[in-house]
Design a protein around this motif. Structure first.
Motif, short mmCIF file in Angstrom:
data_model
loop_
_atom_site.label_atom_id
_atom_site.label_comp_id
_atom_site.label_asym_id
_atom_site.label_seq_id
_atom_site.Cartn_x
_atom_site.Cartn_y
_atom_site.Cartn_z
N PRO A 1 -9.04 -6.96 -1.99
CA PRO A 1 -9.50 -6.56 -1.46
C PRO A 1 -8.73 -5.74 0.11
O PRO A 1 -9.35 -5.35 0.91
N GLU A 2 -7.33 -6.60 0.16
CA GLU A 2 -7.38 -7.07 1.73
C GLU A 2 -5.47 -6.15 1.46
O GLU A 2 -4.63 -6.49 2.39
N THR A 3 -5.25 -5.47 0.58
CA THR A 3 -4.17 -5.43 0.43
C THR A 3 -3.97 -4.20 1.02
O THR A 3 -4.67 -3.23 1.45
N LEU A 4 -2.41 -4.10 1.30
CA LEU A 4 -1.76 -3.24 2.93
C LEU A 4 -0.80 -2.20 2.04
O LEU A 4 -0.53 -1.21 2.66
N THR A 5 -1.30 -1.83 0.16
CA THR A 5 -0.25 -1.26 -0.48
C THR A 5 -0.16 0.07 -0.06
O THR A 5 0.16 0.94 0.06
N GLY A 6 -1.79 0.50 0.72
CA GLY A 6 -2.34 2.12 0.56
C GLY A 6 -1.01 2.42 2.87
O GLY A 6 -1.78 3.75 2.75
N ASN A 7 -0.54 1.44 3.14
CA ASN A 7 -0.51 1.60 4.70
C ASN A 7 0.56 2.20 4.50
O ASN A 7 1.42 1.09 4.12
#
Length: 333
Positions: free
Chosen positions: A173-179
């Motif tokens: 839920p807290e991944t930043l792979t899309g940022n």
């Protein structure tokens, strides 16, 4: 002591609760391609197909992905490629990022989180032009809000998130792979039990990825490791990974409940494949646990912690019950 890691605690005859790597044998759809790749070792490794697969998994262009020989190599490459004026590492966390920066000649400031408030994330100073944080964080097992980390992005600042354990949290839920404004480092060794194979990757802006690649040794990711990356990026792997994370959550909750029934202080709200506990006279307790057949990870090598902190890897419930029974005896003695 920054280069001390959990594998140094392990010895023959001990139950390994010191290393945060899943112990089960990888599935045949993963070991099969790795084994088949051995027939092609006369060729130099070609990362193109595996890189494309990892990029597709995260919805990123291939030029925003760099495969590395484990996540640890990524920290070395960042330390070599960047020239920070004010590097800040959030602690307690995995110590290789700071070690790599120091080895490369950079000064490092530490942002120490407080145990008293459950290692709640603090914001770095505005002067920081490089910030490194783990999420979920090793060794605390705390999961920080991705929105807070994303808010650190500034012109001229590189924000690096170590997500080596992100796949241990159901749904990530807290991944930043899309940022695409942050640098995310991932590992394929923990969930899949591939620590000896050394495979991880970096997601980041294409210019930075190109600079990291320039500093990387030629052919640093082996052919078997590339085969593993390709297999682990498949839809089947992602589905299996999520099922493993669900089972892990149940096993971790079982361990935490058992520890708390014995009055053991568990740090924060654990969300990953390990828990951090605090006991009186931790060195004695750790040595007594070894005498009873259990290896756990000492805490004092993590900045911000001391000898009374111990990290415990989550295993199956039977192993956890046996461990807690021994711990209870040791604490009572």
């Amino acid at each position: 002591m920054l280069r001390f890691h959990g594998d140094a605690e392990v010895a023959p005859g001990l139950v390994d609760l010191a290393v945060n790597v899943r112990q089960e044998t990888p599935p045949s759809w993963l070991t099969g391609p790795i084994a088949a790749s051995l027939a092609h070792l006369a060729r130099y490794p070609d990362p193109v197909e595996a890189t494309a697969a990892i990029a597709a998994r995260h919805g990123r262009p291939a030029d925003e992905v760099l495969l590395t020989a484990g996540a640890a190599q990524a920290f070395t490459l960042l330390a070599q490629a960047l020239r920070p004026a004010h590097a800040v590492v959030v602690h307690p966390q995995f110590t290789e990022p700071e070690s790599a920066l120091l080895t490369a000649g950079h000064a490092v400031d530490r942002l120490i989180l407080d145990a008293e408030d459950g290692f709640t994330l603090k914001n770095p100073p505005e002067s920081a032009d490089l910030v490194i944080v783990g999420n979920p964080t090793n060794p605390t097992s705390c999961l920080h809000k991705s929105a807070q980390i994303a808010s650190w992005v500034r012109a001229g600042r590189t924000v690096v998130v170590d997500e080596a354990f992100a796949d241990t949290v159901p749904g990530e839920p807290e991944t930043l792979t899309g940022n695409r404004d942050v640098v995310v480092i991932r590992s394929l060794t923990k969930t899949w039990g591939l620590a000896g194979l050394r495979i991880g990757y970096v997601l980041g802006p294409r210019d930075l990825i190109a600079e990291l690649a320039r500093h990387a040794p030629l052919w640093s990711v082996s052919t078997p490791a590339l085969a593993a990356a390709l297999a682990c990026a498949s839809p089947r792997a992602v589905q299996t990974e999520r099922a493993i994370a669900e089972r892990l959550t149940a096993d971790r909750d079982h361990l935490v409940a058992a520890l708390r029934r014995e009055g053991v202080a568990v740090a924060g709200v654990p969300r990953s494949s390990f828990v951090l506990i605090r006991v009186a006279d931790g060195t004695r307790v750790r040595e007594a646990l070894r005498a009873h057949g259990f290896a756990v990870r000492r805490g004092e090598t993590f900045p911000g912690l001391g000898q009374d902190w111990l990290r415990i890897a989550v295993r199956d419930t039977a192993t956890s019950d046996a461990f807690v029974a021994v711990l209870s005896k040791v604490l009572g003695g």
